[in-house]
Design an enzyme around this catalytic site. Sequence first.
Site, PDB file in Angstrom:
ATOM      1  N   HIS A  70     -87.553   0.605 -78.531  1.00 50.35           N
ATOM      2  CA  HIS A  70     -88.409  -0.601 -77.833  1.00 50.35           C
ATOM      3  C   HIS A  70     -89.130   0.310 -76.737  1.00 50.35           C
ATOM      4  CE1 HIS A  70     -88.931  -4.723 -76.674  1.00 50.35           C
ATOM      5  NE2 HIS A  70     -88.313  -5.377 -77.575  1.00 50.35           N
ATOM      6  N   GLU A  83     -88.338 -11.951 -63.501  1.00 51.83           N
ATOM      7  CA  GLU A  83     -88.508 -11.753 -64.734  1.00 51.83           C
ATOM      8  C   GLU A  83     -88.035 -13.059 -64.725  1.00 51.83           C
ATOM      9  OE1 GLU A  83     -86.877  -9.673 -66.732  1.00 51.83           O
ATOM     10  OE2 GLU A  83     -87.403  -8.013 -66.432  1.00 51.83           O
TER      11      GLU A  83
END
Length: 428
Positions: free
Chosen positions: A288, A337
């Site tokens: 990923h 985040e």
Amino acid sequence: MSGSAGTYIPGFGNHVSTEAVAGTLPVGRNSPQRPAFGLYAEQLSGTAFTAPRHENRRSWLYRLRPSAEHPPFTKYEGAPQFARATTSDPLAPNRLRWDPLPQRAGADLVDGITTMLVNRDPADLEGVALHIYAANRNMERRVFVNADGELLFVPQEGRLELLTELGRVVVAPGQIASVPRGVRFRALLPDGAARGYALENQGAMFRLPDLGPIGANGLANPRDFETPVAWFEDRDEPFEVIQKYMGVLWRTELHHSPLDVVAWHGNLAPWRYDLAHFNTINTVSFDHPDPSIFTVLTSPSDVPGRANADFVIFPPRWMVAEDTFRPPWFHRNIMSEAMGLITGAYDAKADGFQPGGLSLHNLLAGHGPDKASWDAATKAELKPHRLSGTMAFMLESCWPYRPTLFASESAQPDYDACWADFPKAQLP
Ligand SMILES: [Fe+2]
């Protein structure tokens, strides 16, 4: 009223010229001695006058009355959860998650805003704030203006019709819309109610990220952004102005609508963008990639490569990686985040993260797939698989977020439990 709703000019950050009444836009100069029909010329800047040319953003507005004409501002006592302070407690390194917020009866967009996360003082001209809105009443005779930053609306339920000084923008779930710092607007709710996220960027204006080896095309393409044409309303009746200024809400009253810009030109303007146009790029071999490949917009800080804010999406896409743990891996990041969910399910969290909800993984917080998602992904047969019906976003910032008092008190009590009970690796 004049100008047509739903008329947009394609492109990002272009120099636009638009007039709602023929002959109102001066030709050959910005500030004629006598603008047409007695209009007032006014410059609105989004960057310092001397910003480099490729970053310089400003527009010239031609309006029925000058913005300078207004009485003093006093504190606004409405909007009980908007712009509220954080606690003075030390910032704990905990991961946090929130359920969607309920509607409050009779709340328009301003009174329906709840501030969840902030990370810098607006006077720093850096940082971001994350608000959630839940609104069920039109703003009829009042407007809002944010002096603290640009507002990026991310609808989750119901459309917003943003009537701004520079035109009308209708934004639906799956789309985003920006209102620049200092642009006044009021919001109508064509579907009766609306919920979503309002991301406030106090730093450098959002721009498209550099593409590096990706090349000249890809991710969010400039042609898919839409800027409204000029529109105005000529209404001589009382209008309330609510202004967010240095983290506090203020109010004043005008005897007219300030949405009275008949013509404008420049490159500082609202826009909307349909996230379905995002050209998603990902691995076709293994691993990923870092989620920076999903960056729609970036607000740089003064340190190269370290964003004041990145707006990142996790859109529908094909998963084809071989011999790879396909969801986002476990990680501890220097960046902080905040994540929201617009629709569907996020592939690293099968449960507990609902559309309209929010999660926070601050600087160096260990996180990643929950136990259920890890179980499923490690056992899955890796055939090509389409992730569909999902759209999550992340507002990533180099500045750790502080939850507001309301957010601190309303977080899910058991978020850590989703990472409990992982089996220990067994060495030979
Ligand atoms: Fe993360």
